[in-house]
Motif scaffolding. Structure first.
Motif, PDB file in Angstrom:
ATOM      1  N   SER A 173      -4.956   6.629   8.829  1.00  0.00           N
ATOM      2  CA  SER A 173      -6.300   7.145   8.546  1.00  0.00           C
ATOM      3  C   SER A 173      -7.194   7.106   9.784  1.00  0.00           C
ATOM      4  O   SER A 173      -8.363   7.435   9.726  1.00  0.00           O
TER       5      SER A 173
ATOM      6  N   LYS B 162      -0.610  -2.989   4.259  1.00  0.00           N
ATOM      7  CA  LYS B 162      -1.946  -2.371   4.397  1.00  0.00           C
ATOM      8  C   LYS B 162      -2.225  -2.094   5.876  1.00  0.00           C
ATOM      9  O   LYS B 162      -2.730  -1.030   6.246  1.00  0.00           O
TER      10      LYS B 162
ATOM     11  N   THR C 131      -2.888   1.704   7.217  1.00  0.00           N
ATOM     12  CA  THR C 131      -4.239   2.055   7.675  1.00  0.00           C
ATOM     13  C   THR C 131      -4.182   2.934   8.926  1.00  0.00           C
ATOM     14  O   THR C 131      -5.072   3.741   9.183  1.00  0.00           O
TER      15      THR C 131
ATOM     16  N   THR D 213       0.843  -1.203   0.000  1.00  0.00           N
ATOM     17  CA  THR D 213       0.000   0.000   0.000  1.00  0.00           C
ATOM     18  C   THR D 213       0.871   1.243   0.000  1.00  0.00           C
ATOM     19  O   THR D 213       1.785   1.374   0.820  1.00  0.00           O
TER      20      THR D 213
END
Ligand code: PLP
Length: 397
Positions: free
Chosen positions: A267, A260, A264, A98
């Protein structure tokens, strides 16, 4: 134009090279006085496919005809940024899947440092002596050159230097360490490669104490050293990979890639943990996508090693004490800083662009476009040897 340049544009040194540019194509830059310059620097490793590569130019023009900017990073689905992140994931080993797109290398370093602190809940960041990671306050905090940092202090606390390629550094990584941040190949320090299994040992120790390994691939990345990223040469996979420079084929971009699960975290808690207006800009992302497609669909990356061998063969000269680096990331080490400077300046007068390295004054930088031909390599090396011969002769007199 020259007067206006010195009057209105902020300067970085009292003596810039001040070449007045008309246009550039392939491996050549043309000045407004009608001179041609063979480019052995490629915008300091940024123009990976040379100047005005048709695939990049077409991608930019096509995107400009659609839209240039519509929203801040991360809100809307914009094809160039998505495809770029996806192609990167396809080219990278797990768990690097990612990508967060930003506008420059130093910004990518900031994002990586924030992610490491957020992920570990720890503060300490270890960096290497003579490291260079950019010039924003965070990146400056992990620069291994005290005298360039002091005037801007106080910087970020709990950043501490370790010695690159020294096994004693490994025991300095502890349960308090959030991350170890290293350039895979040290750039400003003089194109210093990691010694056999140094990076693997650092990674193993990081895993044992719960710290993250961040590798800065802003210089070696995007094919310059025979593999898409430098770490692929050293049997190690970082937790966070940082990239920039050659990624955009001459346009401003940076990025950091992680799993990922890690990514994450930016966020959530806090929401909007890292935001940027222009990161992932579709015009820039189109240029970066075209660059990555060209690199991965051609033999350019593999060819860097053949070209390195050709450079080394051509640059057999008594004034060169050592040629450091790998692929098309090469540094000629000469006897003194004065000699290195004289070679760079005289080659400029002869139509060959070379450059300095930040912290190794005896080095002459050679980082041409990956698209450079054998003929062009020979042309440039002949100029370097001519200049060196001339300097030797003057010294004897
Ligand atoms: C290894 C390394 N890290 C970070 C940076 C900073 O990148 P930028 O100048 O795009 O901010 C550079 C730039 O020279 C670099 O060489």
């Amino acid at each position: 134009m020259k007067n206006d340049f010195f009057t209105y544009q902020a300067q970085t040194t009292p003596h810039p090279l001040a070449l007045e540019i008309s246009h550039a194509k392939g491996s050549y830059i043309y000045d407004t006085a009608g001179n041609t310059h063979l480019d052995f620097v490629a915008g300091v490793s940024a123009c990976s496919l040379g100047h005005c590569h048709p695939r990049i130019t077409t991608a930019i023009k096509n995107q400009l005809d659609k839209y240039a900017h519509v929203m801040v990073y991360g809100e809307y689905i914009q094809q160039p940024a998505v495809q770029l992140s996806q192609l990167l994931a396809q080219q990278l080993p797990a768990p690097l899947e990612t990508t967060y797109l930003v506008n420059s290398g130093t910004e990518a370093i900031e994002g990586a440092m924030k992610l490491a602190r957020r992920a570990t809940g720890r503060k300490e960041i270890l960096y290497a002596d003579k490291a260079y990671h950019g010039n924003t306050m965070g990146a400056l905090s992990v620069m291994g050159f005290e005298e360039r940092k002091k005037p801007f202090a106080p910087l970020i606390p709990e950043c501490r230097a370790i010695t690159f390629n020294d096994e004693a550094a490994i025991s300095e990584i502890t349960e308090s360490t959030a991350a170890v941040l290293l350039e895979t190949i040290q750039g400003g320090a003089g194109f210093i490669e990691p010694t056999h299994d140094f990076l693997t040992k650092i990674k193993t120790r990081c895993e044992a104490v719960g710290a993250l390994l961040i590798l800065d691939e802003i210089q070696p990345g995007f094919g310059r050293t025979g593999t898409l990223f430098g770490f692929m040469n050293y049997n190690v996979v970082p937790d966070i990979l940082v990239m920039g420079k050659g990624m955009g084929g001459g346009l401003p971009i940076g990025a950091f890639t992680a799993s990922k699960k890690l990514m994450t975290l930016l966020s959530d808690n806090p929401k909007l943990g890292h935001i940027t207006t222009f990161g992932g800009n579709p015009v820039i992302a189109s240029a970066a996508l075209a660059t990555l497609q060209e690199l991965t669909e051609s033999t350019l990356i593999k060819d860097t090693l053949t070209k390195e061998a050709y450079f080394r063969k051509q640059l057999n000269h008594p004034s060169i004490k050592e040629i450091r680096g790998r692929g098309l990331m090469l540094a000629l080490i000469v006897e003194s800083a004065e000699l290195a400077s004289e070679i760079i300046l005289r080659c400029k007068e002869r139509g060959l662009i070379l450059f300095w390295l930040l912290f190794e004054p005896k080095a002459v930088r050679i980082t041409p476009p990956l698209t450079i031909s054998e003929k062009e390599i020979k042309e440039g090396c002949d100029i370097i040897k001519d200049v060196m011969n001339q300097l030797l002769k003057e010294n004897e007199q």
